[in-house]
Design an enzyme around this catalytic site. Structure first.
Site, PDB file in Angstrom:
ATOM      1  N   ASP A   6       0.870  -1.177   0.000  1.00 11.06           N
ATOM      2  CA  ASP A   6       0.000   0.000   0.000  1.00 11.06           C
ATOM      3  C   ASP A   6       0.904   1.224   0.000  1.00 11.06           C
ATOM      4  O   ASP A   6       1.407   1.648   1.039  1.00 11.06           O
ATOM      5  CB  ASP A   6      -0.908  -0.027   1.238  1.00 11.06           C
ATOM      6  CG  ASP A   6      -1.730   1.244   1.403  1.00 11.06           C
ATOM      7  OD1 ASP A   6      -1.793   2.049   0.454  1.00 11.06           O
ATOM      8  OD2 ASP A   6      -2.308   1.425   2.488  1.00 11.06           O
ATOM      9  N   GLY A   8       1.258   4.841  -0.055  1.00 11.99           N
ATOM     10  CA  GLY A   8       0.463   6.026   0.210  1.00 11.99           C
ATOM     11  C   GLY A   8       1.274   7.296   0.142  1.00 11.99           C
ATOM     12  O   GLY A   8       2.419   7.307  -0.336  1.00 11.99           O
ATOM     13  N   ASN A   9       0.718   8.378   0.635  1.00 22.08           N
ATOM     14  CA  ASN A   9       1.375   9.674   0.552  1.00 22.08           C
ATOM     15  C   ASN A   9       2.578   9.789   1.479  1.00 22.08           C
ATOM     16  O   ASN A   9       3.531  10.510   1.164  1.00 22.08           O
ATOM     17  CB  ASN A   9       0.374  10.779   0.894  1.00 22.08           C
ATOM     18  CG  ASN A   9      -0.735  10.881  -0.128  1.00 22.08           C
ATOM     19  OD1 ASN A   9      -0.500  11.200  -1.278  1.00 22.08           O
ATOM     20  ND2 ASN A   9      -1.965  10.595   0.294  1.00 22.08           N
ATOM     21  N   THR A  10       2.527   9.097   2.592  1.00 18.07           N
ATOM     22  CA  THR A  10       3.576   9.224   3.601  1.00 18.07           C
ATOM     23  C   THR A  10       4.318   7.924   3.850  1.00 18.07           C
ATOM     24  O   THR A  10       5.538   7.922   4.034  1.00 18.07           O
ATOM     25  CB  THR A  10       2.969   9.714   4.938  1.00 18.07           C
ATOM     26  OG1 THR A  10       2.262  10.925   4.708  1.00 18.07           O
ATOM     27  CG2 THR A  10       4.054   9.955   5.973  1.00 18.07           C
ATOM     28  N   ASP A  99      -6.230   3.075  -3.474  1.00 19.88           N
ATOM     29  CA  ASP A  99      -6.268   2.742  -2.045  1.00 19.88           C
ATOM     30  C   ASP A  99      -7.695   2.736  -1.513  1.00 19.88           C
ATOM     31  O   ASP A  99      -8.076   1.860  -0.723  1.00 19.88           O
ATOM     32  CB  ASP A  99      -5.390   3.690  -1.241  1.00 19.88           C
ATOM     33  CG  ASP A  99      -5.709   5.169  -1.472  1.00 19.88           C
ATOM     34  OD1 ASP A  99      -6.443   5.494  -2.424  1.00 19.88           O
ATOM     35  OD2 ASP A  99      -5.215   6.009  -0.686  1.00 19.88           O
ATOM     36  N   THR A 122      -2.548  10.809   5.888  1.00 23.41           N
ATOM     37  CA  THR A 122      -2.197  12.147   5.433  1.00 23.41           C
ATOM     38  C   THR A 122      -3.460  12.911   5.046  1.00 23.41           C
ATOM     39  O   THR A 122      -3.625  14.088   5.353  1.00 23.41           O
ATOM     40  CB  THR A 122      -1.233  12.067   4.240  1.00 23.41           C
ATOM     41  OG1 THR A 122      -0.093  11.285   4.608  1.00 23.41           O
ATOM     42  CG2 THR A 122      -0.785  13.443   3.813  1.00 23.41           C
TER      43      THR A 122
END
Length: 239
Positions: A6, A8-10, A99, A122
């Site tokens: 996964d 993701g943004n962070t 996601d 985030t």
């Protein structure tokens, strides 16, 4: 063993799964995907890699390079109109975040009734999944830390607050933290009204801020560690 990702943004969340279930889960910083190398070294043979990527093409390329050393080719999911018991009513189904799609699939597998699917990272997303498995729509708002940092960045005298929640704050730091939490909780509870009348309706809450939000939510609630990974686990049958 299968590897689920996964991106993701962070953070890059990972999960290892075999026929008996999860063998491990964890996360590394999205800007340092090489941290996944230690996981791969300890994992043993991996058959398949399936992931959801909202971090962009650069992250996908770096992961492909890292996995290629072990002759692994990641497959990145794309949302569809209908699959795994979920029907996607987005006006352009392909534009739904990968996601969010995986989280909806995971939610349907874990809870066969109506749900508000909330990921608090985030960004915070709150997606309405009715009792028939139809994704009716959802909202995206800045996550808890983004709300706090925007006040620090865009105002002259409000710092990035390390306060705590108070019903009636009497310190600036507490006022900032409490206000941001109220905004998050209020949005989630308003969205839950869309499914509240359905039998068995629950808010499925996951993400990094779940621990801060859960005690304040006054709706039926179930915390799940990582709905995206759960959804990806359901999708392995298509590989």
């Amino acid at each position: 063993m299968d590897l689920l990702l996964d991106a993701g943004n962070t953070r890059l969340k990972w999960g290892l799964r075999d026929e008996s279930g999860w063998r491990g889960q964890g996360a590394v910083a999205i800007g340092e995907p090489d941290g996944l190398a230690a996981v791969l070294a300890a994992a043993g043979p991996i058959r398949r890699v399936l992931g959801a990527n909202v971090a962009g093409a650069g992250v996908a390329a770096r992961l492909a390079e890292l996995l290629g050393v072990r002759s692994l080719v990641p497959v990145w999911i794309e949302p569809s109109v209908s699959a795994f018991g979920v029907h996607n009513r987005y006006l352009d189904p392909a534009r739904l975040g990968a996601d969010r799609w995986a989280a909806l699939v995971g939610a349907r597998a874990l809870h066969g009734a109506a749900a508000l699917v909330v990921t608090s990272g985030t960004a915070t997303t709150a997606d309405v999944l009715d009792g028939e498995g139809v994704f009716q729509g959802g909202v995206i708002l800045p996550g808890l830390d983004l709300m706090r940092s925007s006040l620090a960045r865009d105002t002259a005298q409000l710092p990035f607050a390390d306060g705590r929640f108070e019903p009636l704050p009497r310190r600036t730091a507490d006022a900032i933290v409490s206000g941001c939490l109220h905004a998050q909780v209020g949005a989630i509870e308003r969205m839950f009204r869309r499914v509240a009348a359905e039998a068995g309706a629950v808010c499925l809450l996951n993400g990094g801020a779940a621990g801060s939000l859960a005690p304040l939510l006054e709706i039926p609630l179930r915390r799940v560690d990582n709905l995206v990974l759960e959804g990806l686990g359901c999708m392995l049958s298509e590989l």
